[in-house]
Design a protein around this motif. Structure first.
Motif, PDB file in Angstrom:
ATOM      1  N   GLU A  91      16.039  38.439 -30.371  1.00 34.43           N
ATOM      2  CA  GLU A  91      14.923  39.499 -30.525  1.00 34.43           C
ATOM      3  C   GLU A  91      14.099  39.293 -31.651  1.00 34.43           C
ATOM      4  OE1 GLU A  91      16.197  43.728 -29.777  1.00 34.43           O
ATOM      5  OE2 GLU A  91      18.079  42.797 -29.235  1.00 34.43           O
ATOM      6  N   GLU A  92      12.803  39.539 -31.636  1.00 36.13           N
ATOM      7  CA  GLU A  92      11.951  39.196 -32.634  1.00 36.13           C
ATOM      8  C   GLU A  92      12.228  40.025 -33.935  1.00 36.13           C
ATOM      9  OE1 GLU A  92       6.965  39.833 -32.813  1.00 36.13           O
ATOM     10  OE2 GLU A  92       7.830  38.605 -31.242  1.00 36.13           O
ATOM     11  N   MET A  93      12.485  41.230 -33.977  1.00 37.84           N
ATOM     12  CA  MET A  93      12.644  42.107 -34.998  1.00 37.84           C
ATOM     13  C   MET A  93      14.216  42.282 -35.364  1.00 37.84           C
ATOM     14  SD  MET A  93       9.337  42.150 -35.806  1.00 37.84           S
ATOM     15  CE  MET A  93       9.028  43.694 -36.692  1.00 37.84           C
ATOM     16  N   ARG A  94      15.014  41.519 -34.725  1.00 39.65           N
ATOM     17  CA  ARG A  94      16.562  41.547 -35.236  1.00 39.65           C
ATOM     18  C   ARG A  94      16.821  40.294 -35.782  1.00 39.65           C
ATOM     19  NH1 ARG A  94      19.425  45.449 -32.081  1.00 39.65           N
ATOM     20  NH2 ARG A  94      21.447  44.644 -33.117  1.00 39.65           N
ATOM     21  N   PHE A  95      17.631  40.319 -37.060  1.00 38.07           N
ATOM     22  CA  PHE A  95      17.973  39.208 -37.806  1.00 38.07           C
ATOM     23  C   PHE A  95      19.630  39.244 -38.264  1.00 38.07           C
ATOM     24  CE2 PHE A  95      13.858  40.277 -38.594  1.00 38.07           C
ATOM     25  CZ  PHE A  95      13.056  39.186 -38.215  1.00 38.07           C
ATOM     26  N   LEU A  96      20.233  38.334 -38.067  1.00 35.57           N
ATOM     27  CA  LEU A  96      21.511  38.243 -38.611  1.00 35.57           C
ATOM     28  C   LEU A  96      21.705  36.990 -39.236  1.00 35.57           C
ATOM     29  CD1 LEU A  96      24.457  39.292 -38.227  1.00 35.57           C
ATOM     30  CD2 LEU A  96      24.715  37.638 -36.304  1.00 35.57           C
ATOM     31  N   PHE A 131      -3.485  48.723 -43.273  1.00 30.38           N
ATOM     32  CA  PHE A 131      -1.913  48.640 -43.631  1.00 30.38           C
ATOM     33  C   PHE A 131      -1.088  49.267 -42.477  1.00 30.38           C
ATOM     34  CE2 PHE A 131      -4.398  49.051 -47.444  1.00 30.38           C
ATOM     35  CZ  PHE A 131      -3.936  47.919 -48.313  1.00 30.38           C
ATOM     36  N   CYS A 132       0.209  48.785 -42.518  1.00 28.06           N
ATOM     37  CA  CYS A 132       1.127  49.186 -41.729  1.00 28.06           C
ATOM     38  C   CYS A 132       2.354  49.211 -42.361  1.00 28.06           C
ATOM     39  CB  CYS A 132       1.327  48.395 -40.506  1.00 28.06           C
ATOM     40  SG  CYS A 132       2.003  46.833 -40.816  1.00 28.06           S
ATOM     41  N   VAL A 192       7.733  48.175 -37.429  1.00 25.54           N
ATOM     42  CA  VAL A 192       6.562  48.278 -37.894  1.00 25.54           C
ATOM     43  C   VAL A 192       5.815  49.778 -37.286  1.00 25.54           C
ATOM     44  CG1 VAL A 192       4.333  47.168 -37.712  1.00 25.54           C
ATOM     45  CG2 VAL A 192       6.237  45.928 -37.878  1.00 25.54           C
ATOM     46  N   GLN A 193       5.485  50.426 -38.164  1.00 28.24           N
ATOM     47  CA  GLN A 193       4.783  51.633 -37.761  1.00 28.24           C
ATOM     48  C   GLN A 193       3.239  51.730 -38.629  1.00 28.24           C
ATOM     49  OE1 GLN A 193       8.215  53.969 -39.238  1.00 28.24           O
ATOM     50  NE2 GLN A 193       8.608  54.645 -36.981  1.00 28.24           N
ATOM     51  N   GLY A 194       2.765  52.647 -38.221  1.00 26.56           N
ATOM     52  CA  GLY A 194       1.487  53.275 -38.648  1.00 26.56           C
ATOM     53  C   GLY A 194       1.623  53.742 -40.394  1.00 26.56           C
ATOM     54  N   PRO A 195       0.715  53.750 -41.024  1.00 23.80           N
ATOM     55  CA  PRO A 195       0.767  54.412 -42.396  1.00 23.80           C
ATOM     56  C   PRO A 195       1.698  55.684 -42.757  1.00 23.80           C
ATOM     57  CG  PRO A 195      -1.273  53.448 -42.252  1.00 23.80           C
ATOM     58  CD  PRO A 195      -0.752  53.697 -40.850  1.00 23.80           C
ATOM     59  N   GLY A 196       1.616  56.564 -41.689  1.00 26.92           N
ATOM     60  CA  GLY A 196       2.445  57.679 -41.850  1.00 26.92           C
ATOM     61  C   GLY A 196       3.805  57.804 -41.079  1.00 26.92           C
ATOM     62  N   GLY A 197       4.158  56.546 -40.600  1.00 29.62           N
ATOM     63  CA  GLY A 197       5.207  56.473 -39.699  1.00 29.62           C
ATOM     64  C   GLY A 197       4.959  56.501 -38.317  1.00 29.62           C
ATOM     65  N   PRO A 202       0.861  47.731 -28.793  1.00 27.70           N
ATOM     66  CA  PRO A 202       1.935  46.841 -29.579  1.00 27.70           C
ATOM     67  C   PRO A 202       1.635  47.075 -31.172  1.00 27.70           C
ATOM     68  CG  PRO A 202       0.053  45.640 -28.819  1.00 27.70           C
ATOM     69  CD  PRO A 202      -0.260  46.979 -28.323  1.00 27.70           C
ATOM     70  N   PRO A 203       2.576  46.786 -31.962  1.00 22.28           N
ATOM     71  CA  PRO A 203       2.388  46.830 -33.341  1.00 22.28           C
ATOM     72  C   PRO A 203       1.328  45.424 -33.795  1.00 22.28           C
ATOM     73  CG  PRO A 203       4.611  46.076 -33.068  1.00 22.28           C
ATOM     74  CD  PRO A 203       4.076  46.512 -31.517  1.00 22.28           C
TER      75      PRO A 203
END
Length: 372
Positions: A91-96, A131-132, A192-197, A202-203
């Motif tokens: 997965e693109e946003m999971r790291f080990l 920004f994000c 990855v979310q908007g500035p206010g969460g 897609p991000p």
């Protein structure tokens, strides 16, 4: 340490074919040299032509000169820097990151997650975010990420959507938890979310993954650690760039007749001489990235009475030379020519798991010699 290197060099290139006894002594010398570098066995060379992360190469060049000698002892936090590449390839946003090569006695000083920010996706809408919000979570339960105890927030901040480049997040406490108990290492999650969460689908911001992108952009965990090793009590400092071996001081009169090498050495005052350590000759070039070798130097020469300031004598050496010269006590020899300043060197190398490590070793280069 210098005695070990001298023995190694003496055995590395025997004049005659090596009998089994000499071969055994050479193996013993290499083993002793490995102990100096804190290893039991040399790591195997990488299975394929693997390139070290550019970050680690740049760090080595910042910390050390071309021979690996430390430029400034205060640049590096601790004495070891370890880099680990992501092992998920999924997965693109999971790291080990597998940290089994971190020694139990190593103190984790700082841990950083390095992610390469790709160029943002093109936006079709009339308004574009500048920004994000990027958040890094420690995964506690892989199968229940959205549950209250499924993840733990480690770091969060606003990241620009302009351009591309590396983003670094401090995650020290999580890595300390992992090294204390390997079962706690369930990986990391990046959102990855908007500035206010607010959700973004897609991000617009993406990070390079270990699966789909070039080696130079892969996600990386960098640990700054200290293994507790300390050098001798001799003065240590950064290695001056212009420090060169002193010119040999020869006797004023031309020597005549036959003299032993030992006699010739005793005619020269205490001074520093070159002592090359070549990692390729030793057989270590497969796993050591930099340097290819270094000049350890060694001290040789006499400490005759009276000892001048150029001999850099200690008060004790001065008194000993007087006692020796006046024969005031039996069995008192003249002072010895030894290093009175030592410098550290740095090695950049592949460990047993093909991770790249930068390690600093104290007291490896004789910076100057004196009569002690």
């Amino acid at each position: 340490m210098l005695g070990t290197v001298l023995l190694l060099l003496a055995l590395a290139k025997p004049v005659c074919p090596s009998p089994s006894g000499v071969t055994s002594r050479r193996a013993e010398a290499l083993k002793k040299l490995l102990e100096v570098f804190g290893m039991e066995d040399p790591p195997p060379p990488p299975a394929h032509s693997k390139q070290p992360p550019q970050y680690m190469v740049d760090l080595f060049n910042t910390v050390a000169n071309a021979d690996g000698v430390t430029k400034n002892p205060d640049i590096l936090e601790g004495n070891t820097v370890r880099s680990f590449l992501d092992k998920t390839h999924g997965e693109e946003m999971r790291f080990l990151f597998i940290l089994s090569s971190v020694a139990k006695n190593e103190k984790i000083l700082t841990a950083e997650l390095h992610l390469f920010r790709l160029w943002p996706r093109a936006s079709n809408g009339p308004k574009r975010q500048h920004f994000c919000q990027v958040s890094i979570y420690q995964v506690l339960e892989r199968s229940e990420l959205d549950a209250p105890g499924g993840k733990k927030l480690l770091a969060t901040r606003l990241v620009s959507l302009q351009g591309s480049g590396w983003e670094v997040f401090a995650i020290t406490q999580a890595v300390r938890d992992w090294t204390e108990d390997e079962s706690n290492n369930q990986g990391l999650l990046v959102t990855v979310q908007g500035p206010g969460g607010s959700p973004l689908n897609p991000p617009p911001l993406r990070f390079a993954s270990g699966r789909d992108h070039h080696e130079s952009k892969k996600p990386m965990l960098v640990l700054f650690t200290d293994d507790g090793r300390r050098g001798a009590s001799l003065p240590t400092a950064g290695f001056p760039a212009d420090l060169q071996p002193p010119a040999p001081v020869l006797p004023a009169k031309k020597l005549t007749g036959r003299r032993s090498t030992r006699s010739l050495d005793q005619l020269q005052p205490c001074q520093r001489h070159p002592l090359s350590v070549d990692f390729e000759e030793i057989g270590w070039s497969g796993w050591i990235i930099s340097p290819r070798g270094y000049n350890a130097y060694h001290c040789k020469g006499s400490c005759p009475f009276p000892l001048g300031e150029n001999m850099r004598p200690t008060n004790h050496a001065t008194v000993q030379s007087i006692i020796n010269a006046l024969k005031l006590s039996e069995g008192v020899s003249s002072p010895c020519c030894v290093p009175d300043k030592l410098y550290s060197i740095n090695l950049l190398y592949f460990d047993d798991d093909e991770n790249v490590v930068l390690k600093q070793y104290d007291d490896m280069v004789a910076g100057s010699c004196g009569c002690h």
